[in-house]
Design a protein around this motif. Structure first.
Motif, mmCIF file in Angstrom:
data_model
loop_
_atom_site.group_PDB
_atom_site.id
_atom_site.type_symbol
_atom_site.label_atom_id
_atom_site.label_comp_id
_atom_site.label_asym_id
_atom_site.label_seq_id
_atom_site.Cartn_x
_atom_site.Cartn_y
_atom_site.Cartn_z
ATOM 1 N N GLU A 106 -6.354 -9.056 -34.801
ATOM 2 C CA GLU A 106 -5.113 -8.500 -36.180
ATOM 3 C C GLU A 106 -5.515 -7.426 -36.422
ATOM 4 N N LEU A 107 -4.036 -6.354 -35.868
ATOM 5 C CA LEU A 107 -4.306 -4.873 -36.274
ATOM 6 C C LEU A 107 -3.747 -4.459 -37.492
ATOM 7 N N ALA A 108 -4.507 -3.107 -37.720
ATOM 8 C CA ALA A 108 -4.107 -2.580 -39.129
ATOM 9 C C ALA A 108 -2.926 -1.938 -39.202
ATOM 10 N N PRO A 109 -1.188 -1.872 -40.507
ATOM 11 C CA PRO A 109 -0.220 -0.710 -40.767
ATOM 12 C C PRO A 109 -0.738 -0.229 -39.465
ATOM 13 N N ASP A 110 -1.403 0.592 -39.474
ATOM 14 C CA ASP A 110 -0.896 1.874 -38.520
ATOM 15 C C ASP A 110 -1.331 1.467 -37.021
ATOM 16 N N GLY A 111 -1.356 0.715 -36.413
ATOM 17 C CA GLY A 111 -1.727 0.442 -35.179
ATOM 18 C C GLY A 111 -2.808 0.278 -35.105
ATOM 19 N N ARG A 112 -4.037 0.307 -35.986
ATOM 20 C CA ARG A 112 -5.292 0.595 -34.743
ATOM 21 C C ARG A 112 -6.221 -0.713 -35.248
ATOM 22 N N ILE A 113 -7.215 -1.512 -34.426
ATOM 23 C CA ILE A 113 -7.225 -2.807 -33.801
ATOM 24 C C ILE A 113 -8.678 -3.047 -35.329
ATOM 25 N N ARG A 114 -7.980 -4.574 -35.827
ATOM 26 C CA ARG A 114 -8.693 -4.120 -37.344
ATOM 27 C C ARG A 114 -9.919 -5.480 -36.554
ATOM 28 N N ARG A 115 -9.562 -6.814 -36.064
ATOM 29 C CA ARG A 115 -10.205 -7.532 -35.637
ATOM 30 C C ARG A 115 -9.504 -8.151 -34.180
ATOM 31 N N THR A 116 -10.626 -9.425 -33.794
ATOM 32 C CA THR A 116 -10.430 -10.063 -32.446
ATOM 33 C C THR A 116 -10.593 -10.410 -32.035
ATOM 34 N N HIS A 117 -10.897 -11.816 -31.336
ATOM 35 C CA HIS A 117 -11.477 -12.877 -30.727
ATOM 36 C C HIS A 117 -10.953 -12.567 -29.119
ATOM 37 N N GLN A 118 -11.824 -12.409 -28.164
ATOM 38 C CA GLN A 118 -11.989 -12.293 -27.106
ATOM 39 C C GLN A 118 -13.125 -13.650 -25.821
ATOM 40 N N LEU A 119 -12.018 -13.648 -24.879
ATOM 41 C CA LEU A 119 -12.984 -15.341 -24.070
ATOM 42 C C LEU A 119 -12.567 -13.835 -23.246
ATOM 43 N N SER A 120 -13.914 -13.934 -21.885
ATOM 44 C CA SER A 120 -13.585 -13.592 -20.800
ATOM 45 C C SER A 120 -14.227 -14.442 -19.538
ATOM 46 N N ARG A 121 -14.038 -14.030 -18.170
ATOM 47 C CA ARG A 121 -14.623 -14.010 -17.097
ATOM 48 C C ARG A 121 -14.554 -13.298 -16.071
ATOM 49 N N THR A 122 -15.543 -13.000 -14.972
ATOM 50 C CA THR A 122 -15.733 -12.576 -14.104
ATOM 51 C C THR A 122 -14.933 -12.833 -13.059
ATOM 52 N N ILE A 123 -13.599 -12.481 -12.578
ATOM 53 C CA ILE A 123 -13.206 -12.857 -11.294
ATOM 54 C C ILE A 123 -13.495 -11.678 -10.115
ATOM 55 N N LYS A 124 -12.814 -12.490 -8.785
ATOM 56 C CA LYS A 124 -12.668 -11.802 -7.845
ATOM 57 C C LYS A 124 -11.697 -11.060 -7.966
ATOM 58 N N ASP A 125 -12.044 -9.355 -7.713
ATOM 59 C CA ASP A 125 -11.514 -8.317 -8.150
ATOM 60 C C ASP A 125 -10.384 -8.211 -6.611
ATOM 61 N N PRO A 126 -8.737 -8.878 -7.183
ATOM 62 C CA PRO A 126 -7.587 -8.222 -5.882
ATOM 63 C C PRO A 126 -7.711 -7.464 -5.614
ATOM 64 N N GLY A 127 -8.149 -6.073 -5.833
ATOM 65 C CA GLY A 127 -8.080 -4.393 -5.794
ATOM 66 C C GLY A 127 -8.776 -4.374 -4.942
ATOM 67 N N ALA A 128 -10.144 -5.353 -4.713
ATOM 68 C CA ALA A 128 -11.551 -4.576 -4.023
ATOM 69 C C ALA A 128 -11.449 -3.858 -2.670
ATOM 70 N N ASP A 129 -9.681 -4.090 -1.952
ATOM 71 C CA ASP A 129 -9.310 -3.940 -0.638
ATOM 72 C C ASP A 129 -9.386 -1.813 -0.946
ATOM 73 N N GLY A 130 -9.379 -2.114 -1.864
ATOM 74 C CA GLY A 130 -8.605 -0.490 -1.870
ATOM 75 C C GLY A 130 -7.552 -0.046 -2.408
ATOM 76 N N ASN A 131 -6.516 -1.290 -2.313
ATOM 77 C CA ASN A 131 -4.844 -2.034 -2.488
ATOM 78 C C ASN A 131 -4.053 -1.799 -4.185
ATOM 79 N N GLY A 132 -5.491 -2.183 -4.578
ATOM 80 C CA GLY A 132 -5.092 -2.593 -5.967
ATOM 81 C C GLY A 132 -4.755 -1.032 -7.175
ATOM 82 N N PRO A 133 -4.453 -1.361 -8.476
ATOM 83 C CA PRO A 133 -4.592 -0.371 -9.240
ATOM 84 C C PRO A 133 -5.651 0.466 -10.131
ATOM 85 N N ARG A 134 -5.728 1.288 -10.099
ATOM 86 C CA ARG A 134 -6.424 2.622 -10.569
ATOM 87 C C ARG A 134 -6.331 3.191 -11.465
ATOM 88 N N GLY A 135 -6.477 3.219 -12.623
ATOM 89 C CA GLY A 135 -6.881 4.553 -13.277
ATOM 90 C C GLY A 135 -5.787 4.330 -14.141
#
Length: 145
Positions: A106-135
């Motif tokens: 849920e965002l505030a009218p000014d675009g700041r984040i007010r609430r979040t619900h997140q689920l996450s999991r660690t995955i194999k990084d496809p950029g681990a070979d040095g060719n993935g996006p960085r920064g």
């Protein structure tokens, strides 16, 4: 609206992360620019308020060397936002990780984040070979939702 939501999410997290890792000053003012004072994040069942978010940032900024946010899908309806994205990170020792995140928020009218619900999991990084996006903020092209 999908591309706008996708762009919003990529820009939000990329600029926030750049600002919090830019120097060693108090992260509180940066948090306040991106999140409302009553922020509540529930991440993998753990409730995080503003104070805990600021505390979480301190070790992240010390250890994070490089990052990218790859937004796969995002939808926005008024103040509601949902997104699926991957955080690619490299620590100062050169170790790479990738974390897939499903976020409903849920965002505030000014675009700041007010609430979040997140689920996450660690995955194999496809950029681990040095060719993935960085920064950078990356978003997948296509007709997805």
């Amino acid at each position: 609206m999908t591309d706008t939501a996708r762009q919003f999410m990529a820009e939000f997290f990329t600029s926030f992360t750049r600002e919090i890792t830019a120097d060693g000053s108090d992260p509180g003012p940066v948090v306040d620019r991106y999140y409302t004072p009553d922020i509540v994040q529930t991440a993998d069942g753990i409730r995080i308020d503003r104070e805990r978010l600021v505390a979480h940032i301190r070790p992240v900024r010390k250890n994070l060397a490089d990052f990218a946010f790859e937004v796969h899908e995002a939808l926005r309806d008024g103040e509601r936002i949902a997104a699926r994205f991957t955080i690619h990170a490299t620590d100062r020792r050169g170790r790479r990780t990738a974390t897939e995140v499903h976020l409903f928020g849920e965002l505030a009218p000014d675009g700041r984040i007010r609430r979040t619900h997140q689920l996450s999991r660690t995955i194999k990084d496809p950029g681990a070979d040095g060719n993935g996006p960085r920064g950078t903020a990356a978003s997948e092209e296509g007709d997805g939702p």
